[in-house]
Scaffold this motif. Structure first.
Motif, PDB file in Angstrom:
ATOM      1  N   ALA A 171      36.235  44.279  46.638  1.00 35.35           N
ATOM      2  CA  ALA A 171      37.246  44.226  45.584  1.00 35.35           C
ATOM      3  C   ALA A 171      38.629  43.885  46.130  1.00 35.35           C
ATOM      4  CB  ALA A 171      37.300  45.564  44.855  1.00 35.35           C
ATOM      5  N   HIS A 172      39.441  43.294  45.253  1.00 32.09           N
ATOM      6  CA  HIS A 172      40.849  43.095  45.570  1.00 32.09           C
ATOM      7  C   HIS A 172      41.676  44.330  45.222  1.00 32.09           C
ATOM      8  CE1 HIS A 172      40.196  38.560  45.606  1.00 32.09           C
ATOM      9  NE2 HIS A 172      40.818  38.824  46.725  1.00 32.09           N
TER      10      HIS A 172
ATOM     11  N   GLN B 160      47.307  33.648  44.787  1.00 30.49           N
ATOM     12  CA  GLN B 160      48.454  33.544  43.886  1.00 30.49           C
ATOM     13  C   GLN B 160      48.677  34.866  43.137  1.00 30.49           C
ATOM     14  OE1 GLN B 160      47.721  29.897  41.637  1.00 30.49           O
ATOM     15  NE2 GLN B 160      48.610  28.660  43.264  1.00 30.49           N
ATOM     16  N   THR B 161      48.853  34.811  41.812  1.00 33.79           N
ATOM     17  CA  THR B 161      49.172  36.031  41.064  1.00 33.79           C
ATOM     18  C   THR B 161      48.078  36.389  40.064  1.00 33.79           C
ATOM     19  OG1 THR B 161      50.469  34.643  39.552  1.00 33.79           O
ATOM     20  CG2 THR B 161      51.671  35.830  41.271  1.00 33.79           C
ATOM     21  N   ARG B 162      46.842  36.099  40.412  1.00 29.38           N
ATOM     22  CA  ARG B 162      45.737  36.426  39.507  1.00 29.38           C
ATOM     23  C   ARG B 162      45.697  37.922  39.196  1.00 29.38           C
ATOM     24  NH1 ARG B 162      40.492  32.988  41.633  1.00 29.38           N
ATOM     25  NH2 ARG B 162      41.422  30.914  41.527  1.00 29.38           N
ATOM     26  N   ASP B 163      45.874  38.740  40.216  1.00 24.95           N
ATOM     27  CA  ASP B 163      45.794  40.180  39.996  1.00 24.95           C
ATOM     28  C   ASP B 163      46.912  40.670  39.084  1.00 24.95           C
ATOM     29  OD1 ASP B 163      47.683  39.594  41.987  1.00 24.95           O
ATOM     30  OD2 ASP B 163      47.505  41.595  42.868  1.00 24.95           O
ATOM     31  N   VAL B 164      48.100  40.100  39.242  1.00 28.26           N
ATOM     32  CA  VAL B 164      49.244  40.520  38.427  1.00 28.26           C
ATOM     33  C   VAL B 164      48.959  40.295  36.946  1.00 28.26           C
ATOM     34  CG1 VAL B 164      51.671  40.076  37.876  1.00 28.26           C
ATOM     35  CG2 VAL B 164      50.918  40.119  40.268  1.00 28.26           C
ATOM     36  N   PHE B 165      48.429  39.122  36.620  1.00 32.09           N
ATOM     37  CA  PHE B 165      48.211  38.796  35.213  1.00 32.09           C
ATOM     38  C   PHE B 165      46.965  39.481  34.645  1.00 32.09           C
ATOM     39  CE2 PHE B 165      51.390  35.749  36.267  1.00 32.09           C
ATOM     40  CZ  PHE B 165      52.071  35.517  35.081  1.00 32.09           C
ATOM     41  N   THR B 166      46.000  39.784  35.503  1.00 27.07           N
ATOM     42  CA  THR B 166      44.851  40.565  35.040  1.00 27.07           C
ATOM     43  C   THR B 166      45.289  41.979  34.666  1.00 27.07           C
ATOM     44  OG1 THR B 166      43.262  39.297  36.354  1.00 27.07           O
ATOM     45  CG2 THR B 166      42.618  41.514  35.707  1.00 27.07           C
TER      46      THR B 166
ATOM     47  N   LEU C  34      37.582  51.535  37.889  1.00 31.92           N
ATOM     48  CA  LEU C  34      36.843  50.300  38.126  1.00 31.92           C
ATOM     49  C   LEU C  34      37.383  49.533  39.323  1.00 31.92           C
ATOM     50  CD1 LEU C  34      38.646  47.624  37.089  1.00 31.92           C
ATOM     51  CD2 LEU C  34      38.116  48.607  34.857  1.00 31.92           C
ATOM     52  N   LEU C  35      36.540  48.665  39.848  1.00 39.49           N
ATOM     53  CA  LEU C  35      36.892  47.757  40.938  1.00 39.49           C
ATOM     54  C   LEU C  35      36.973  46.347  40.394  1.00 39.49           C
ATOM     55  CD1 LEU C  35      34.450  49.111  43.669  1.00 39.49           C
ATOM     56  CD2 LEU C  35      36.919  49.531  43.536  1.00 39.49           C
ATOM     57  N   PHE C  36      37.922  45.557  40.915  1.00 42.20           N
ATOM     58  CA  PHE C  36      38.107  44.194  40.408  1.00 42.20           C
ATOM     59  C   PHE C  36      38.230  43.207  41.563  1.00 42.20           C
ATOM     60  CE2 PHE C  36      39.330  40.714  37.862  1.00 42.20           C
ATOM     61  CZ  PHE C  36      39.114  41.055  36.536  1.00 42.20           C
ATOM     62  N   TYR C  37      37.493  42.103  41.420  1.00 45.63           N
ATOM     63  CA  TYR C  37      37.586  40.995  42.367  1.00 45.63           C
ATOM     64  C   TYR C  37      38.121  39.782  41.620  1.00 45.63           C
ATOM     65  CZ  TYR C  37      36.111  37.142  45.390  1.00 45.63           C
ATOM     66  OH  TYR C  37      36.106  36.008  46.164  1.00 45.63           O
ATOM     67  N   SER C  38      39.171  39.159  42.141  1.00 43.79           N
ATOM     68  CA  SER C  38      39.802  38.055  41.414  1.00 43.79           C
ATOM     69  C   SER C  38      39.654  36.713  42.120  1.00 43.79           C
ATOM     70  CB  SER C  38      41.290  38.366  41.187  1.00 43.79           C
ATOM     71  OG  SER C  38      41.936  38.658  42.405  1.00 43.79           O
ATOM     72  N   GLY C  39      38.625  36.567  42.954  1.00 41.69           N
ATOM     73  CA  GLY C  39      38.351  35.275  43.570  1.00 41.69           C
ATOM     74  C   GLY C  39      37.466  34.417  42.696  1.00 41.69           C
TER      75      GLY C  39
ATOM     76  N   THR D  20      19.642  50.391  47.642  1.00 41.19           N
ATOM     77  CA  THR D  20      20.644  51.280  47.072  1.00 41.19           C
ATOM     78  C   THR D  20      21.059  50.780  45.699  1.00 41.19           C
ATOM     79  OG1 THR D  20      22.409  50.018  48.138  1.00 41.19           O
ATOM     80  CG2 THR D  20      21.530  51.923  49.342  1.00 41.19           C
ATOM     81  N   LEU D  21      21.797  51.601  44.982  1.00 42.11           N
ATOM     82  CA  LEU D  21      22.270  51.214  43.657  1.00 42.11           C
ATOM     83  C   LEU D  21      23.493  50.313  43.801  1.00 42.11           C
ATOM     84  CD1 LEU D  21      21.920  54.652  41.867  1.00 42.11           C
ATOM     85  CD2 LEU D  21      20.455  52.648  41.581  1.00 42.11           C
ATOM     86  N   ALA D  22      23.523  49.254  43.011  1.00 48.27           N
ATOM     87  CA  ALA D  22      24.594  48.263  43.125  1.00 48.27           C
ATOM     88  C   ALA D  22      25.929  48.849  42.679  1.00 48.27           C
ATOM     89  CB  ALA D  22      24.262  47.038  42.283  1.00 48.27           C
ATOM     90  N   PRO D  23      27.015  48.546  43.404  1.00 46.68           N
ATOM     91  CA  PRO D  23      28.337  48.957  42.942  1.00 46.68           C
ATOM     92  C   PRO D  23      28.782  48.069  41.786  1.00 46.68           C
ATOM     93  CG  PRO D  23      28.542  47.652  44.935  1.00 46.68           C
ATOM     94  CD  PRO D  23      27.067  47.833  44.698  1.00 46.68           C
ATOM     95  N   PRO D  24      29.444  48.621  40.780  1.00 46.09           N
ATOM     96  CA  PRO D  24      29.952  47.799  39.673  1.00 46.09           C
ATOM     97  C   PRO D  24      31.234  47.086  40.101  1.00 46.09           C
ATOM     98  CG  PRO D  24      30.539  50.084  39.313  1.00 46.09           C
ATOM     99  CD  PRO D  24      29.730  50.055  40.578  1.00 46.09           C
ATOM    100  N   LEU D  25      31.311  45.806  39.824  1.00 47.44           N
ATOM    101  CA  LEU D  25      32.484  45.019  40.204  1.00 47.44           C
ATOM    102  C   LEU D  25      32.869  44.098  39.060  1.00 47.44           C
ATOM    103  CD1 LEU D  25      34.430  44.295  42.586  1.00 47.44           C
ATOM    104  CD2 LEU D  25      32.876  42.391  43.073  1.00 47.44           C
ATOM    105  N   PHE D  26      34.065  44.241  38.549  1.00 44.86           N
ATOM    106  CA  PHE D  26      34.553  43.364  37.482  1.00 44.86           C
ATOM    107  C   PHE D  26      35.074  42.061  38.097  1.00 44.86           C
ATOM    108  CE2 PHE D  26      34.261  47.287  35.316  1.00 44.86           C
ATOM    109  CZ  PHE D  26      34.285  47.041  33.955  1.00 44.86           C
ATOM    110  N   HIS D  27      34.834  40.969  37.360  1.00 45.83           N
ATOM    111  CA  HIS D  27      35.122  39.642  37.908  1.00 45.83           C
ATOM    112  C   HIS D  27      35.188  38.658  36.753  1.00 45.83           C
ATOM    113  CE1 HIS D  27      33.690  36.195  40.768  1.00 45.83           C
ATOM    114  NE2 HIS D  27      35.008  36.219  40.660  1.00 45.83           N
TER     115      HIS D  27
END
Length: 483
Positions: free
Chosen positions: A148-149, A169-175, A195-200, A216-223
């Protein structure tokens, strides 16, 4: 991976004028209900949508994406004044506070409604299916941090963020800004969550890594992206709030108004009959491969591709990069998208354009449907309602009570926008939610039945084969003529 790629309008409103990159099944991150769940090549642009180019003969499951949302409404008017949120950077600075201590926490809409969300909201259930049985534990979050970012936690209506790595850039800022606006639109309605977020660009959590008896159980990752091969949770793209400030592309509502205006400058009949793409080809293998289809001394694939040097564009003041000025090209396929084989994209592109040029009325009808789609379905209200239901359903899966991480800091509209300068600050202010909604979110429809999903995917595959056969007939005739 399926054999075919898709030329698809997607749900990525900005970026290069046409994007060739992450394609997948889509929620509001990439309009999931319209496409197959295979990963695929993505050729998208507001330019092409605005140029009336959307293609597809694939209906949404149990309904067309262009159909009006079904709803019944009971409305009771309340007689209270609309609250407008205070927002004053100067006052915040004088008081020495980055975030006010009290935000409105009670949601009192003027209307009570039983409006049902559009069918594509059903994909929320599908995206979260992986954790329906196990739930989501804090250990899963800890294991997913490396992908995650940032980590975002909502507790008591306040938002806290722990940053891990710097995104592009500023993907995280606008998300994060989009999530803050959701809390202003529906104050007190968004539950506590973690929650965890990946912005790539590339998807991260591969399904195959979490299969088998010893996995193992998958980690949840928003994208922003998802596909059949991965478990990333699709979330609306950062660019709805104008994240492409780096390249002077406005928030969605302002951009849509500009595109509506721009497409009127050139009549349909006067538009250039080519497939069109403009962007930086050096960021993805598929984009570089696409450049082989450009006009040359030996071939004309009915495609016009333009390399965009963003550094030069910035230096020139964006004079030749406005989306609303590029509504003169049109690739004219079936209804909303046209399947393109990965290994034979140049020939398939040429055939797609030839088909459109020989079926001009159908092409124009497709264009009108595309315009109707982005104007009536691709609304910020739907974006926010999709976010609300996705986060609400996700929160129900948490097996622990979210708490604020020790390294997280609180963010709010003041702390986010007041420190920005120039066009970044301007775009944040343009997309600011000033008052709570006067009506509640639409009601989330139930999940699709497995057989309905399979039937839709089978229909998609059949249409892919049909178009492939048409292309083969076209090229066989062309070869016979040239012999």
């Amino acid at each position: 991976m399926g054999e075919h790629a898709k030329i698809f309008p997607g749900f990525w409103p900005y970026g290069d004028q046409v994007i060739l990159g992450c394609i997948h099944k889509v929620g509001l991150g990439r309009f999931k209900g319209l496409v197959s769940t295979t990963a695929f090549l993505f050729l998208f642009s507001f330019v092409l949508i605005a140029a009336l180019f959307n293609w597809m003969q694939i209906p949404i499951i149990q309904g067309s994406p262009l159909a009006h949302m079904s709803f019944t409404t009971r409305s009771t008017k309340k007689h209270h004044e609309r609250v407008e949120f205070p927002f004053n950077c100067s006052v915040a600075a004088l008081q020495g506070k980055k975030c006010p201590n009290k935000y409105p926490s009670v949601f009192e809409p003027d209307e009570s409604s039983t409006e049902t969300c559009s069918d594509y909201f059903r994909w929320i259930h599908q995206d979260l299916q992986q954790w329906k049985t196990s739930g989501i534990t804090e250990d899963m979050i800890e294991r997913g941090k490396a992908s995650a970012h940032f980590r975002l936690v909502i507790v008591g209506g306040n938002v806290y963020v722990e940053k891990y790595t710097r995104p592009y850039q500023t993907r995280d800022v606008f998300t994060k800004w989009g999530i803050l606006q959701l809390l202003r639109l529906y104050p007190g309605k968004v539950p506590d969550l973690d929650l965890l977020f990946y912005s790539g660009d590339e998807t991260k959590i591969m399904r195959s890594d979490y299969q088998g008896p010893n996995s193992t159980l998958a980690p949840p990752l928003f994208h922003y992206c998802g596909s059949e091969e991965n478990l990333d949770i699709v979330f609306p793209d950062w660019t709805f709030w104008g994240c492409r400030a780096e390249v002077n592309i406005m928030p969605w509502e302002d951009m849509l108004r500009a595109i509506k205006k721009g497409r009127k400058r050139t009549k349909w009949e006067q538009r250039e009959p080519y497939a069109f793409w403009k962007g930086n080809p050096h960021v993805a293998k598929n984009r570089l491969d696409l450049m082989k289809c450009n006009l040359s001394d030996q071939y004309d694939w009915n495609v016009r591709l333009y390399y965009k040097n963003w550094s030069k564009v910035v230096d020139e003041g964006f004079n030749n990069s406005k989306l609303e000025d590029q509504c003169t090209y049109s690739m004219v396929p079936m209804q909303h998208y046209w399947p393109i084989r990965r290994q034979d994209k140049c020939r398939d592109l040429k055939f797609a354009v030839e088909w459109g040029n020989n079926h001009t009325q159908q092409a124009q009808d497709i264009g009108k449907a595309g315009s109707k789609f982005i104007e009536e379905i691709l609304t910020m209200r739907n974006v926010y309602d999709y976010m609300f239901h996705l986060l609400n359903e996700y929160s129900k899966l948490l097996k622990y009570k979210p708490t604020v991480p020790s390294k997280a800091r609180r963010i709010c509209v003041e702390s986010t926008a007041c420190k920005q300068k120039g066009v970044w600050k301007e775009f944040l202010f343009q997309s600011l939610v000033k008052s709570p909604s006067n009506k509640p979110p639409c009601e989330l429809p139930p999940p699709y039945e497995p057989q309905a999903i399979q039937a839709s995917m089978d229909k998609i595959d059949n249409i892919d084969k049909q178009v492939e056969n048409w292309g083969n007939v076209y090229w066989n005739k062309l070869n016979d003529t040239n012999q």
